[in-house]
Design a protein around this motif. Structure first.
Motif, PDB file in Angstrom:
ATOM      1  N   TYR A   1       0.807  -1.222   0.000  1.00 24.43           N
ATOM      2  CA  TYR A   1       0.000   0.000   0.000  1.00 24.43           C
ATOM      3  C   TYR A   1       0.842   1.274   0.000  1.00 24.43           C
ATOM      4  N   GLU A   2       1.742   1.420   0.924  1.00 17.71           N
ATOM      5  CA  GLU A   2       2.469   2.680   1.072  1.00 17.71           C
ATOM      6  C   GLU A   2       3.224   3.042  -0.201  1.00 17.71           C
ATOM      7  N   ARG A   3       3.995   2.099  -0.719  1.00 16.44           N
ATOM      8  CA  ARG A   3       4.799   2.376  -1.918  1.00 16.44           C
ATOM      9  C   ARG A   3       3.924   2.573  -3.142  1.00 16.44           C
ATOM     10  N   GLY A   4       2.997   1.636  -3.384  1.00 20.11           N
ATOM     11  CA  GLY A   4       2.162   1.714  -4.578  1.00 20.11           C
ATOM     12  C   GLY A   4       1.264   2.931  -4.583  1.00 20.11           C
ATOM     13  N   ALA A   5       0.726   3.281  -3.424  1.00 16.64           N
ATOM     14  CA  ALA A   5      -0.148   4.450  -3.329  1.00 16.64           C
ATOM     15  C   ALA A   5       0.612   5.725  -3.646  1.00 16.64           C
TER      16      ALA A   5
ATOM     17  N   GLU B   1       3.307   6.047  -5.457  1.00 12.89           N
ATOM     18  CA  GLU B   1       3.656   6.069  -6.876  1.00 12.89           C
ATOM     19  C   GLU B   1       2.450   6.484  -7.724  1.00 12.89           C
ATOM     20  N   SER B   2       1.287   5.916  -7.430  1.00 11.75           N
ATOM     21  CA  SER B   2       0.109   6.230  -8.225  1.00 11.75           C
ATOM     22  C   SER B   2      -0.365   7.655  -7.971  1.00 11.75           C
ATOM     23  N   ARG B   3      -0.287   8.096  -6.725  1.00 12.92           N
ATOM     24  CA  ARG B   3      -0.688   9.464  -6.396  1.00 12.92           C
ATOM     25  C   ARG B   3       0.186  10.474  -7.142  1.00 12.92           C
TER      26      ARG B   3
ATOM     27  N   PHE C   1     -10.798  17.036  -2.597  1.00 12.19           N
ATOM     28  CA  PHE C   1     -11.737  15.921  -2.506  1.00 12.19           C
ATOM     29  C   PHE C   1     -11.046  14.612  -2.876  1.00 12.19           C
ATOM     30  N   PHE C   2     -10.171  14.670  -3.870  1.00  6.84           N
ATOM     31  CA  PHE C   2      -9.401  13.503  -4.292  1.00  6.84           C
ATOM     32  C   PHE C   2      -8.523  13.000  -3.157  1.00  6.84           C
ATOM     33  N   VAL C   3      -7.823  13.913  -2.496  1.00  6.85           N
ATOM     34  CA  VAL C   3      -6.933  13.530  -1.394  1.00  6.85           C
ATOM     35  C   VAL C   3      -7.732  12.932  -0.238  1.00  6.85           C
ATOM     36  N   LEU C   4      -8.838  13.577   0.131  1.00  6.06           N
ATOM     37  CA  LEU C   4      -9.650  13.098   1.243  1.00  6.06           C
ATOM     38  C   LEU C   4     -10.249  11.721   0.953  1.00  6.06           C
ATOM     39  N   GLY C   5     -10.505  11.443  -0.322  1.00  9.79           N
ATOM     40  CA  GLY C   5     -11.117  10.176  -0.686  1.00  9.79           C
ATOM     41  C   GLY C   5     -10.224   8.972  -0.512  1.00  9.79           C
ATOM     42  N   SER C   6      -8.917   9.172  -0.575  1.00 14.25           N
ATOM     43  CA  SER C   6      -7.956   8.070  -0.376  1.00 14.25           C
ATOM     44  C   SER C   6      -8.297   6.865  -1.239  1.00 14.25           C
TER      45      SER C   6
ATOM     46  N   CYS D   1      -4.438   0.884  -8.596  1.00 12.99           N
ATOM     47  CA  CYS D   1      -4.482   2.259  -8.091  1.00 12.99           C
ATOM     48  C   CYS D   1      -4.604   3.247  -9.247  1.00 12.99           C
ATOM     49  N   ASP D   2      -3.799   3.019 -10.281  1.00 13.31           N
ATOM     50  CA  ASP D   2      -3.845   3.905 -11.445  1.00 13.31           C
ATOM     51  C   ASP D   2      -5.237   3.910 -12.056  1.00 13.31           C
ATOM     52  N   PHE D   3      -5.832   2.734 -12.210  1.00 13.28           N
ATOM     53  CA  PHE D   3      -7.149   2.677 -12.833  1.00 13.28           C
ATOM     54  C   PHE D   3      -8.211   3.369 -11.986  1.00 13.28           C
ATOM     55  N   VAL D   4      -8.229   3.081 -10.693  1.00 15.14           N
ATOM     56  CA  VAL D   4      -9.240   3.700  -9.832  1.00 15.14           C
ATOM     57  C   VAL D   4      -9.057   5.215  -9.798  1.00 15.14           C
ATOM     58  N   ASN D   5      -7.815   5.684  -9.885  1.00 17.80           N
ATOM     59  CA  ASN D   5      -7.587   7.129  -9.946  1.00 17.80           C
ATOM     60  C   ASN D   5      -8.070   7.719 -11.276  1.00 17.80           C
TER      61      ASN D   5
END
Length: 343
Positions: free
Chosen positions: A26-30, A32-34, A50-55, A76-80
């Motif tokens: 989670y930490e690394r992948g999140a 990178e995608s963020r 809103f994007f940041v708060l949504g996590s 993560c990329d797709f959901v973003n």
């Protein structure tokens, strides 16, 4: 908004016996995608907040707890990307939503297609990652679901323009598609490295399990997001509003109805698994893994909904304990910040 000031959420967590976990990547992948999604500079200040708060990445961590690092990062990329599309299609009419959706589909189907838009560039990066590991049948199903998703988002936009509330059955059929849950379930096979035969998805018992899992996420999201959506004036695409309008019931009665129906869906999801036919040991094993992964999605969605501020703001942990939601006032048009940089 009516004179009603608050309502009690159904206790969906209490009725969910399914496993939950958080992805170890989670930490690394999140991160990178963020960084990747932010590099496109697609958000206005309010939508970025809103994007940041949504996590979104935390939802992915809960929903795909079993995924390897590459698969987790791609999800993560797709959901973003999906968040970008969903947020801005909410502000578009039917024609605009269709045009945006077709950008994604064209970029996914044809590696040489390029309209030079930001959305197409984002899609091409996702496409490369996704197709490297996704197998043929799963890929075909994913692309088919995107076509259906786009058509349903267009329908949603048209209904919003006309201020039309569907009947319950019609809404359920539409919500199953415009929620993007089927797309997210399409990533399960990508993460597992499986490619289930098409006839599995044609089996009525398997689909009973599948649809129960889809509806469990849709109905939970709707009752959890109702306050946020009514404050923005976009609550027409929500089962709570549909139930109130069609059944002539109160907000609390609609929330209670969601709880009763969710229990039926959970019972169906679990009991139907005992009635599955066999496709042979190898396929049966892959089906069992797939169904367990659907369970991670159902439970993960519930957990994530109270771990972030997306639906309940700063009081999300308090509301998890009390289930008491105090309705927010309707936002003024100037507060909605509907402009975006996506082209």
């Amino acid at each position: 908004m009516s004179s009603v000031e608050h309502f009690i959420l159904p206790d969906l967590l209490a009725m969910c016996p399914l496993d939950g976990a958080k992805n170890p990547h989670y930490e690394r992948g999140a991160a990178e995608s963020r960084a990747w999604i932010n590099s496109y500079n697609v958000f206005t200040d309010r939508k970025r907040a809103f994007f940041v708060l949504g996590s979104n990445e935390l939802l992915v961590s809960r929903a795909y707890a079993y995924a390897g690092h590459e698969q987790f990062r791609t999800c993560c990329d797709f959901v973003n990307v999906l968040f970008v599309f969903d947020e801005f299609s909410d502000d578009q009419d039917g024609k605009g939503a269709l045009a945006t959706g077709n950008i994604f589909l064209n970029a996914m189907k044809d590696p040489n297609w390029d309209d030079r838009s930001t959305f197409s560039q984002m899609t091409k990066v996702f496409r490369t990652r996704f197709l490297r590991l996704c197998r043929p049948k799963a890929t075909a199903r994913f692309l088919k679901h995107w076509e259906t998703y786009c058509a349903s988002v267009v329908k949603e936009a048209e209904l919003r323009e006309a201020n039309t509330i569907l009947d319950v059955d019609s809404f359920i059929a539409l919500r199953r598609e415009n929620s993007a849950v089927r797309l997210c379930y399409g990533l399960v096979e990508y993460c597992l490295g499986t490619d289930l035969p098409d006839d599995v998805f044609e089996d009525p018992t398997f689909m009973e399990i599948y649809w129960a899992a889809v509806d469990l996420v849709c109905w939970a999201n709707d009752v959890y997001s109702y306050d946020m959506e009514q404050s923005k004036g976009i609550d027409g695409n929500n089962i709570v509003t549909v139930l109130m309008k069609n059944n002539n019931i109160t907000l609390q009665e609609a929330s209670d109805y969601v709880g009763v129906h969710a229990q039926k869906l959970m019972d169906r999801f679990i009991s139907a698994q005992t009635r599955l036919p066999s496709w042979g040991a190898s396929v049966d094993s892959e089906i069992a893994r797939y169904i367990k992964a659907l369970g991670f999605w159902v439970k993960g969605n519930l957990d994530w909904s109270f771990e972030t501020q997306r639906y309940f703001g700063a009081k999300h942990l308090e509301i998890k304990d009390t289930r008491l939601v105090t309705l927010r006032p309707r936002e003024r048009p100037a507060e909605l910040d509907i402009d975006s940089d996506v082209e």
